[in-house]
Design a protein around this motif. Structure first.
Motif, short mmCIF file in Angstrom:
data_model
loop_
_atom_site.label_atom_id
_atom_site.label_comp_id
_atom_site.label_asym_id
_atom_site.label_seq_id
_atom_site.Cartn_x
_atom_site.Cartn_y
_atom_site.Cartn_z
N THR A 43 64.76 -16.50 -7.50
CA THR A 43 64.70 -15.11 -7.03
C THR A 43 64.70 -14.11 -8.18
O THR A 43 64.00 -13.10 -8.12
CB THR A 43 65.90 -14.82 -6.10
N GLU A 44 65.47 -14.40 -9.23
CA GLU A 44 65.55 -13.45 -10.35
C GLU A 44 64.19 -13.28 -11.02
O GLU A 44 63.73 -12.16 -11.25
CB GLU A 44 66.58 -13.94 -11.37
N ARG A 45 63.52 -14.39 -11.32
CA ARG A 45 62.22 -14.32 -11.99
C ARG A 45 61.15 -13.78 -11.05
O ARG A 45 60.24 -13.06 -11.46
CB ARG A 45 61.84 -15.70 -12.53
N ALA A 46 61.26 -14.14 -9.77
CA ALA A 46 60.31 -13.62 -8.78
C ALA A 46 60.44 -12.10 -8.65
O ALA A 46 59.43 -11.39 -8.52
CB ALA A 46 60.55 -14.29 -7.43
N LEU A 47 61.67 -11.61 -8.69
CA LEU A 47 61.89 -10.15 -8.63
C LEU A 47 61.31 -9.47 -9.87
O LEU A 47 60.74 -8.37 -9.76
CB LEU A 47 63.38 -9.84 -8.51
N ALA A 48 61.42 -10.11 -11.02
CA ALA A 48 60.84 -9.55 -12.25
C ALA A 48 59.33 -9.42 -12.11
O ALA A 48 58.74 -8.39 -12.49
CB ALA A 48 61.20 -10.43 -13.44
N LEU A 49 58.68 -10.45 -11.55
CA LEU A 49 57.24 -10.37 -11.32
C LEU A 49 56.91 -9.32 -10.27
O LEU A 49 55.91 -8.60 -10.39
CB LEU A 49 56.70 -11.74 -10.87
N GLY A 50 57.75 -9.21 -9.23
CA GLY A 50 57.54 -8.18 -8.21
C GLY A 50 57.61 -6.79 -8.80
O GLY A 50 56.82 -5.91 -8.44
N LEU A 51 58.56 -6.58 -9.70
CA LEU A 51 58.69 -5.28 -10.38
C LEU A 51 57.42 -4.99 -11.16
O LEU A 51 56.90 -3.87 -11.12
CB LEU A 51 59.90 -5.31 -11.30
N MET A 52 56.91 -5.98 -11.87
CA MET A 52 55.71 -5.79 -12.68
C MET A 52 54.50 -5.44 -11.82
O MET A 52 53.76 -4.51 -12.12
CB MET A 52 55.42 -7.06 -13.48
N VAL A 53 54.30 -6.18 -10.73
CA VAL A 53 53.12 -5.98 -9.87
C VAL A 53 53.16 -4.61 -9.20
O VAL A 53 52.12 -3.97 -9.01
CB VAL A 53 53.02 -7.11 -8.83
N SER A 54 54.35 -4.15 -8.83
CA SER A 54 54.46 -2.85 -8.14
C SER A 54 54.33 -1.67 -9.10
O SER A 54 54.04 -0.56 -8.67
CB SER A 54 55.78 -2.78 -7.38
N GLN A 55 54.55 -1.90 -10.40
CA GLN A 55 54.44 -0.83 -11.40
C GLN A 55 53.02 -0.82 -11.96
O GLN A 55 52.72 -1.45 -12.96
CB GLN A 55 55.44 -1.08 -12.54
N ARG A 56 52.11 -0.09 -11.32
CA ARG A 56 50.70 -0.08 -11.73
C ARG A 56 50.45 1.02 -12.76
O ARG A 56 50.99 2.12 -12.66
CB ARG A 56 49.77 0.13 -10.54
N ASN A 57 49.61 0.72 -13.74
CA ASN A 57 49.34 1.64 -14.85
C ASN A 57 48.25 2.64 -14.46
O ASN A 57 47.09 2.54 -14.89
CB ASN A 57 48.91 0.84 -16.08
#
Length: 337
Positions: free
Chosen positions: A264-278
């Motif tokens: 869950t911790e690493r999945a949340l990190a990826l979720g944070l990245m995907v939701s933060q669009r440049n």
């Protein structure tokens, strides 16, 4: 004379260090200050592209090459995460926009959503993940691979879904994105060569502070008209804000669920990245020549982008504490056996 010069240099360095130590609080405060001072938006908007280039340069400059190389040894996870964020997300958004009729009914909003989905993750994502105590290395490597692909994937999806909604051709969009990323990477490489990776790491906090200042410049430039739009059309503006939060947390939740098997911790990190669009990258590539509704939606996305890391901190702390306790328990069992 030397002492005076040292004092002059030390004062801003101390201020940047303090600002860099504020972490997610400093990032969250940016969006409210930027919205509260509209004249700054008009003043800083001409320098939007320069602010984006500086943010990209700082991010490339701070890439941990050792962590990058070590993660390349596990290419399957990185490849899956890269495909999801660069192909899966824009494909899903594009199909929903066309199937729902949004493209015909509200082309400016459809354009905003497509540009958001086509963008690579924010370059600040690894730093935000680290501030939250999450796995920043998986975010870093996926960010690098996604950013390398985005000139090609964005051009592809622009040709498929956007048609003549853009003021530039899909090929021009891809070439501009490639040029912006290449220029930032070359500048970052030169800085690393001149000063060295050790010096950059040693001055981490002041660089964090500088990053927050440039983030503020970008947020102020994009949010300059938010207050006037809110007063002129409150329901529409609030609706766009609600939509931006809904899309942000939907991407976060879906990505976390898709990758839950890696923890869950690493999945949340990826979720944070995907939701933060440049979105800044897309603004730079299109030179900001976008409809007012697209601009307003981009401005609204700054609220979840800057507030979500602060809001998610308690969840991240529980996850990292749980992972630490599990690791300690495992070590204890190993000693007993």
């Amino acid at each position: 004379m030397l002492a005076v010069l040292q004092t002059i240099v030390a004062l801003p360095l101390r201020a940047l260090t303090w600002l860099g130590s504020q972490g997610t609080r400093g990032v969250a405060a940016i969006v409210f200050i930027a919205a509260a001072v509209p004249p700054l938006g008009a003043l800083l908007r001409p320098y939007l592209t320069e602010a984006i280039l500086c943010l990209l340069c700082i991010s490339f400059m701070r890439v941990d090459l050792a962590a990058l190389y070590s993660h390349l040894r596990r290419p399957a996870l990185v490849a899956t995460a890269t495909v999801w964020t660069t192909i899966g997300v824009p494909l899903v958004v594009g199909l929903i926009a066309h199937a729902s009729g949004l493209t015909a009914r509200a082309p400016a909003l459809s354009l905003a959503l497509m540009l958001q989905s086509m963008a690579s993750p924010m370059m600040a994502s690894p730093a935000l993940a680290a501030l939250m105590g999450l796995d920043a290395t998986i975010v870093l490597i996926t960010l690098v691979t996604s950013t390398a692909l985005v000139p090609f994937t964005a051009s592809l999806f622009a040709g498929i879904f956007l048609g003549d909604m853009l003021s530039i051709t899909p090929l021009t969009l891809g070439l501009k994105l490639l040029g912006i990323l290449a220029a930032s990477l070359l500048a970052a490489t030169a800085i690393r060569w001149i000063f060295g990776a050790e010096a950059i790491q040693h001055h981490k906090k002041p660089i964090d502070g500088l990053n927050i200042i440039i983030l503020f410049m970008f947020a102020a430039a994009i949010m300059g008209d938010v207050v006037s739009d809110l007063l002129a059309q409150p329901l529409f503006t609030i609706s766009l804000a609600a939509l931006s939060f809904a899309i942000y947390f939907t991407l976060l939740a879906v990505t976390t669920l898709l990758f839950r098997r890696i923890g869950t911790e690493r999945a949340l990190a990826l979720g944070l990245m995907v939701s933060q669009r440049n979105l800044g990258l897309m603004l730079a590539a299109t030179a900001g020549v976008l409809p007012p509704t697209t601009w307003l939606y981009f401005a609204m996305t700054q609220f979840p982008i800057h507030l979500a890391p602060y809001m998610l901190m308690p969840i991240a702390r529980r996850l990292t504490a749980g992972a630490g306790a599990a690791a300690a328990s495992s070590r204890t069992e190993g000693v007993r056996s």
